[in-house]
Design a protein around this motif. Structure first.
Motif, short mmCIF file in Angstrom:
data_model
loop_
_atom_site.label_atom_id
_atom_site.label_comp_id
_atom_site.label_asym_id
_atom_site.label_seq_id
_atom_site.Cartn_x
_atom_site.Cartn_y
_atom_site.Cartn_z
N LYS A 77 -19.98 13.83 13.03
CA LYS A 77 -19.09 12.92 12.30
C LYS A 77 -19.84 11.63 11.95
N LYS A 78 -20.57 11.09 12.92
CA LYS A 78 -21.35 9.87 12.68
C LYS A 78 -22.45 10.13 11.65
N ARG A 80 -22.45 12.30 9.24
CA ARG A 80 -21.85 12.39 7.90
C ARG A 80 -21.62 11.00 7.33
N GLY A 81 -21.19 10.07 8.19
CA GLY A 81 -21.00 8.69 7.73
C GLY A 81 -22.31 8.02 7.36
N LYS A 84 -23.68 9.68 4.09
CA LYS A 84 -22.75 9.87 2.98
C LYS A 84 -23.33 9.47 1.62
N GLU A 85 -24.20 8.48 1.60
CA GLU A 85 -24.78 8.07 0.32
C GLU A 85 -25.81 9.08 -0.19
#
Length: 99
Positions: A77-78, A80-81, A84-85
């Motif tokens: 999850k982290k 992906r954050g 994300k760019e």
């Protein structure tokens, strides 16, 4: 005929080189992102990327398999954050079995 063959070889070489560069840059981005994770999550993801199973990771780190699963899920999850760019690299990351 020979010219055509040489052009195809050159095109294949250029495509191969380009793909190698993209793969290496993608690896570097993921590696830097993984290093931003908390220490335990970082180690779990590194072992996972090396092909270790959840049970093998749990055994190696002396933690429960449920802890491995929970920390891995949180780490993804982290990641992906963090990444994300760079969403345009997702297909390549999946192809390379990063996630």
């Amino acid at each position: 005929m020979v010219d055509e063959h040489l052009r195809l070889q050159e095109k294949d070489s250029v495509l191969f080189f380009r793909n190698q560069i993209i793969e290496e840059e993608t690896y570097q981005l993921v590696h830097k992102a993984v290093e931003q994770l908390p220490k335990q999550s970082c180690k779990i993801i590194q072992l996972s990327l090396q092909g270790y199973s959840n049970q093998e990771i749990a055994d190696q780190l002396n933690i429960s398999i449920n802890s491995v699963r929970t920390l891995k899920q949180s780490a993804y999850k982290k990641l992906r954050g963090i990444l994300k760019e760079h969403f345009y690299l997702l297909p390549l990351m999946l192809k390379m079995n990063f996630f």
